[in-house]
Design an enzyme around this catalytic site. Structure first.
Site, mmCIF file in Angstrom:
data_model
loop_
_atom_site.group_PDB
_atom_site.id
_atom_site.type_symbol
_atom_site.label_atom_id
_atom_site.label_comp_id
_atom_site.label_asym_id
_atom_site.label_seq_id
_atom_site.Cartn_x
_atom_site.Cartn_y
_atom_site.Cartn_z
ATOM 1 N N GLY A 174 0.810 -1.211 0.000
ATOM 2 C CA GLY A 174 0.000 0.000 0.000
ATOM 3 C C GLY A 174 0.842 1.258 0.000
ATOM 4 N N SER A 175 0.377 2.263 0.745
ATOM 5 C CA SER A 175 0.993 3.592 0.683
ATOM 6 C C SER A 175 2.400 3.658 1.263
ATOM 7 C CB SER A 175 0.098 4.601 1.406
ATOM 8 O OG SER A 175 -1.149 4.710 0.744
ATOM 9 N N THR A 176 2.852 2.605 1.959
ATOM 10 C CA THR A 176 4.225 2.622 2.461
ATOM 11 C C THR A 176 5.237 2.622 1.323
ATOM 12 O OG1 THR A 176 4.216 0.204 2.654
ATOM 13 C CG2 THR A 176 3.632 1.463 4.631
#
Length: 575
Positions: free
Chosen positions: A294-296
């Site tokens: 995801g956004s990591t």
């Protein structure tokens, strides 16, 4: 007077006496020849037969090496135990003795009878690895045909807290999971052997010679810090329970040496009692489980754009209505805005902004950066079951795939891979190898990004945990923190599940001079909250704060209570 007496004694023919004498002499000659053959020409046969009746070669077990944490505290030790075995045809036990024996060995009488009924077998284990006091009570029964020998059993003082790090051994004292398996050759040592003479009762009456000396296993000192491990496991366990999650994982890295200071998973198990062990408990999710980050992953996309000179932190990215449509697929933002700076793309976790930045980059360059960060390759820890993850070749990327990969969809990683990748921001552009063993030496890094780029992204990650970012709950009083949230739909059977998420957070501290990297993953939180900033970030904060205190890391921020106005609202991010 009889007729025979009158005729005198009966005289046998001379040839009969000579025949008997000849036969006797021939028999003696055969016996003498056989004796000469066996005792002079075929001595090995008699020697083997004789030795088979009194000579035995016994294995001398090697003591398995201890597993210690970095402070020298024992995580795995070997304790002496006994195993009870029998020669079924020699066992002479009354019904009462058999009943007592079954009770002492924790066996059903029927099972004991089955093992002792096969008199064709010369050896059968009745029970292995029983305590010495129980073995003594068995010996006091005085049952002929029962014997004992010494073995070792592993004991794990850390229990479920250390289970996925240390692993366990099997009944033969060989590693089955974790460190016990990964370092079996070093820990196990080499068993020796001795030749002895036994009497008919199986008792050793003479120690003849040593054939091979036993070599004890070597002690192993891990990089794991027992106190940080306990802290991490406790915080993770509470979070999994609070959010009614399926599972969770956490790893703590030393940014200077690459040492793994803590590694924990929930659910866990007690390696000292594995009677009801399940596959879910055994899974070392930090190492083996793959998920879409995801956004990591957004910081790496931005880092590449900075490195290639495509943008600066102040570059404005149009994000009209917080939506972007590519090939009939629409990307959405949780916090729609007309436009965002590159720094705000990280702070607000904008999918649209990250996708637009990615589409301006050569896909080969993106692929090469991800590969340099260790994605798509095993982390080379030497740990059993290390997953490589999934990173497809750049030539197969379509525009929509390149766009979604910018925010962590279409790529799979393990938590240990993700944590290692963030050492790039902690070490000013260098990525370092990780180790499970204590080294105490700075790791030699490999440059992936320029120091300027790494520091610029680190500043953006620090803004992401401030008010207005997605992770204010990750802040720690007294230390500056930098990090990034991740919230991704779970994939099931090739499709995204509508209401199943993986919440994650990866961060480092102190931001002024990073010492630690901590990565947290919570699988399927189901108590109503699922954003990484709400579910995973608080676990990071608890563990990071405790670890920095234990390591006596100097403060780089005011030691004042943190105010978190609207923290839950800010923690929402695009998925």
């Amino acid at each position: 007077m009889s007729v025979a007496s009158a005729a005198g004694p009966v005289r046998l023919p001379v040839w009969r006496a000579r025949l008997v004498l000849t036969v006797l002499l021939a028999a003696f000659a055969v016996l003498a020849g056989r004796s000469v053959y066996l005792q002079a020409l075929k001595t090995e046969f008699l020697q083997e037969k004789g030795e088979a009746r009194y000579s035995r070669v016994l294995e001398v077990p090697a003591t398995r090496g201890r597993i210690l944490d970095r402070a020298g505290e024992a995580l795995a030790i070997s304790t002496p135990v006994k195993s009870v075995w029998a020669i079924p045809e020699d066992v002479q036990a009354s019904p009462e003795q058999r009943k007592k024996l079954a009770a002492l060995l924790g066996m059903e009488p029927r099972e004991l009878a089955r093992k002792l009924s096969d008199e064709a077998r010369e050896f059968v284990y009745l029970k292995r690895q029983i305590p010495p006091e129980t073995a003594q009570r068995v010996a006091e029964l005085g049952v002929p045909g029962l014997y004992q020998h010494r073995e070792f059993r592993r004991y794990y003082p850390g229990g479920e807290t250390m289970a996925h790090v240390v692993g366990f051994t099997g009944v033969d004292d060989a590693g089955q999971e974790g460190i016990e398996l990964a370092f079996q050759k070093s820990l196990g040592g080499l068993a020796g052997s001795r030749r002895v003479i036994k009497d008919r009762l199986g008792q050793v009456v003479e120690d003849v010679e040593s054939i091979r000396e036993a070599k004890d296993g070597k002690d192993l000192r891990l990089a794991i810090d027992g106190k940080i491990q306990s802290l991490a496991f406790g915080a993770l366990k509470r979070a999994v329970a609070e959010h009614r999650a399926k599972a969770g994982a956490i790893v703590v890295l030393d940014a200077g040496s690459g040492e793994v200071l803590a590694l924990a998973n929930v659910p866990s198990y007690n390696p000292n009692n594995r009677a009801r062990l399940s596959g879910a408990q055994l899974r070392n999710r930090v190492i083996t489980d793959l998920f879409e980050p995801g956004s990591t992953l957004k910081p790496f996309t931005v880092a590449l754009a900075l490195e290639l000179g495509k943008v600066t932190p102040q570059t404005v990215i149009p994000t009209p209505s917080g939506a972007l449509t590519i090939a009939n697929y629409t990307i959405h933002d949780a916090h729609p805005a007309p436009s965002l700076s590159v720094a705000q793309v990280i702070q607000k976790s904008s999918n649209v902004g990250a996708a637009k930045i990615a589409l301006a980059l050569p896909r080969e360059e993106m692929h090469d950066l991800f590969r340099a960060l260790g994605f798509g390759a095993q982390p080379q820890l030497g740990f059993p079951g290390e997953a490589a993850g999934r990173l497809r070749e750049a030539r197969s990327w379509r525009p929509i795939e390149q766009a979604t990969m910018a925010y962590g969809h279409g790529i799979s990683v393990s938590l240990i891979q993700l944590a290692r990748a963030y050492t790039v921001f902690a070490r000013d552009g260098e990525i370092i190898p990780l180790t499970l063993l204590k080294s105490g030496m700075p790791a030699t890094g490999r440059r992936v990004l320029s120091a300027e780029t790494a520091r610029a992204v680190r500043a953006m990650l620090e803004a992401a945990v401030q008010a207005g970012g997605t992770a204010p709950l990750a802040r720690v009083p007294g230390w500056r923190v930098a990090g990034k949230t991740g919230t991704a739909h779970k994939q099931e059977d090739g499709a995204y599940a509508a209401h199943k998420y993986i919440a994650s957070f990866v961060g480092l501290a102190p931001a002024s001079d990073p010492r630690l990297v901590v990565a947290v993953m919570i699988d399927e939180p189901s108590a109503g909250k699922y954003y990484g900033g709400v579910v995973a970030a608080p676990v990071f904060a608890q563990v990071m704060q405790g670890a920095l205190r234990l390591m006596e890391v100097p403060h780089d921020a005011p030691l004042t209570p943190l105010e978190l106005p609207g923290a839950l609202e800010g923690a929402k991010e695009s998925t």
